[in-house]
Design an enzyme around this catalytic site. Structure first.
Site, PDB file in Angstrom:
ATOM      1  N   ARG A 117      21.173   4.578  20.595  1.00  0.00           N
ATOM      2  CA  ARG A 117      20.236   3.604  21.169  1.00  0.00           C
ATOM      3  C   ARG A 117      18.790   4.125  21.076  1.00  0.00           C
ATOM      4  NH1 ARG A 117      22.193   1.560  26.741  1.00  0.00           N
ATOM      5  NH2 ARG A 117      20.560   0.018  26.273  1.00  0.00           N
ATOM      6  N   ALA A 168      20.093   5.337  34.089  1.00  0.00           N
ATOM      7  CA  ALA A 168      18.878   5.875  33.451  1.00  0.00           C
ATOM      8  C   ALA A 168      18.523   7.286  33.939  1.00  0.00           C
ATOM      9  CB  ALA A 168      17.712   4.918  33.686  1.00  0.00           C
ATOM     10  N   ARG A 208      24.700  -7.948  33.050  1.00  0.00           N
ATOM     11  CA  ARG A 208      23.715  -7.140  32.347  1.00  0.00           C
ATOM     12  C   ARG A 208      24.106  -7.023  30.892  1.00  0.00           C
ATOM     13  NH1 ARG A 208      22.772  -0.783  33.800  1.00  0.00           N
ATOM     14  NH2 ARG A 208      20.886  -0.623  32.547  1.00  0.00           N
ATOM     15  N   GLU A 215      30.800  13.151  32.474  1.00  0.00           N
ATOM     16  CA  GLU A 215      29.682  12.206  32.320  1.00  0.00           C
ATOM     17  C   GLU A 215      30.176  10.994  31.529  1.00  0.00           C
ATOM     18  OE1 GLU A 215      26.516  13.889  29.968  1.00  0.00           O
ATOM     19  OE2 GLU A 215      25.444  11.972  29.850  1.00  0.00           O
ATOM     20  N   HIS A 247      29.360   6.966  29.978  1.00  0.00           N
ATOM     21  CA  HIS A 247      28.441   5.855  29.657  1.00  0.00           C
ATOM     22  C   HIS A 247      29.219   4.733  29.001  1.00  0.00           C
ATOM     23  CE1 HIS A 247      25.091   8.355  30.681  1.00  0.00           C
ATOM     24  NE2 HIS A 247      25.656   9.314  29.971  1.00  0.00           N
ATOM     25  N   ASN A 298      28.338   8.179  36.164  1.00  0.00           N
ATOM     26  CA  ASN A 298      27.447   7.486  35.236  1.00  0.00           C
ATOM     27  C   ASN A 298      26.112   7.365  35.955  1.00  0.00           C
ATOM     28  OD1 ASN A 298      25.977   5.849  33.588  1.00  0.00           O
ATOM     29  ND2 ASN A 298      27.548   4.266  33.354  1.00  0.00           N
ATOM     30  N   TYR A 328      26.914  -3.449  27.422  1.00  0.00           N
ATOM     31  CA  TYR A 328      27.659  -2.861  28.539  1.00  0.00           C
ATOM     32  C   TYR A 328      29.025  -3.490  28.803  1.00  0.00           C
ATOM     33  CZ  TYR A 328      23.126  -0.708  29.491  1.00  0.00           C
ATOM     34  OH  TYR A 328      21.960   0.008  29.384  1.00  0.00           O
ATOM     35  N   PRO A 338      21.909   3.672  39.182  1.00  0.00           N
ATOM     36  CA  PRO A 338      21.105   2.465  39.298  1.00  0.00           C
ATOM     37  C   PRO A 338      21.456   1.377  38.304  1.00  0.00           C
ATOM     38  CG  PRO A 338      19.802   4.290  38.420  1.00  0.00           C
ATOM     39  CD  PRO A 338      21.095   4.864  38.916  1.00  0.00           C
ATOM     40  N   ASN A 339      21.418   0.157  38.804  1.00  0.00           N
ATOM     41  CA  ASN A 339      21.618  -1.076  38.023  1.00  0.00           C
ATOM     42  C   ASN A 339      23.068  -1.317  37.605  1.00  0.00           C
ATOM     43  OD1 ASN A 339      18.811  -1.851  38.004  1.00  0.00           O
ATOM     44  ND2 ASN A 339      18.494  -0.098  36.661  1.00  0.00           N
TER      45      ASN A 339
HETATM   46  C1  DQA Z   1      24.132   3.805  30.720  1.00  0.00           C
HETATM   47  C2  DQA Z   1      23.082   4.102  29.651  1.00  0.00           C
HETATM   48  C3  DQA Z   1      21.732   4.321  30.284  1.00  0.00           C
HETATM   49  O1  DQA Z   1      20.748   4.588  29.278  1.00  0.00           O
HETATM   50  C4  DQA Z   1      21.291   3.082  31.045  1.00  0.00           C
HETATM   51  O2  DQA Z   1      20.053   3.320  31.676  1.00  0.00           O
HETATM   52  C5  DQA Z   1      22.304   2.641  32.015  1.00  0.00           C
HETATM   53  C6  DQA Z   1      23.717   2.641  31.607  1.00  0.00           C
HETATM   54  C7  DQA Z   1      25.503   3.418  30.101  1.00  0.00           C
HETATM   55  O3  DQA Z   1      26.477   3.408  30.840  1.00  0.00           O
HETATM   56  O4  DQA Z   1      25.590   3.122  28.911  1.00  0.00           O
HETATM   57  O5  DQA Z   1      21.994   2.203  33.117  1.00  0.00           O
HETATM   58  O6  DQA Z   1      24.332   4.968  31.507  1.00  0.00           O
END
Ligand code: DQA
Length: 142
Positions: A104, A74, A17, A95, A97, A71, A22, A9-10
């Site tokens: 964080r 959240a 963003r 995994e 990020h 990835n 990011y 998501p997102n």
């Molecule tokens: C994320 C870190 C997560 O906490 C966040 O909700 C994201 C992006 C990252 O790539 O740093 O959507 O996965």
């Protein structure tokens, strides 16, 4: 090898963003960079905002994928359903990020998928994905 890349998501909003956290690249640009670094391996990309949609994609690729780079956004921090899907599918998983979740907010420090993944790569912005791809390629099908 066949490599499945899933973004949660997102992450479709990358580029717009919080770029300090990011990075400035869009997801399309990251995908392009990954294709160029794929060294002849097949890569499929998916981005979904829904938990169930992500799980369905994992299920559909059980036979196809040698590796998965994920990835979960959240969902990383609380989705036992995605964690179980990774465990049950037995696809070797990295995994990823963009940000360093260990530095964080408290709720981001915990990854519920970490222990079912071969590796966690974080904090390198878009380069996290390239590192993950290199890890998959260097470890091969074994
Ligand atoms: C994320 C870190 C997560 O906490 C966040 O909700 C994201 C992006 C990252 O790539 O740093 O959507 O996965």
């Amino acid at each position: 090898m066949n490599i499945l890349v899933i973004n949660g998501p997102n992450l479709n909003l990358l580029g717009e963003r919080s770029s300090d956290i990011y990075g400035t690249k869009t997801l399309k640009e990251i995908e392009k960079e990954m294709r160029s670094a794929a060294k002849g391996n097949k890569i499929k990309f998916f981005q979904r905002n829904g938990e169930g949609e992500i799980i369905n994609i994992i299920h559909k690729h059980i036979k196809w994928a040698d590796w998965m780079i994920i990835n979960p956004g959240a969902y990383t921090h609380y989705s036992y359903a995605i964690r179980d899907a990774i465990e049950v599918c037995k696809i070797k998983t990295v995994e990823v990020h963009l940000s360093d979740i260990s530095k964080r907010e408290a709720f981001r420090k915990k990854s519920v998928i970490k222990d079912v993944c071969k590796k966690q790569i974080k904090g390198l912005k878009e380069k996290s994905y390239i590192k993950a791809l290199e890890f998959c390629i260097s470890n091969g099908k074994k």
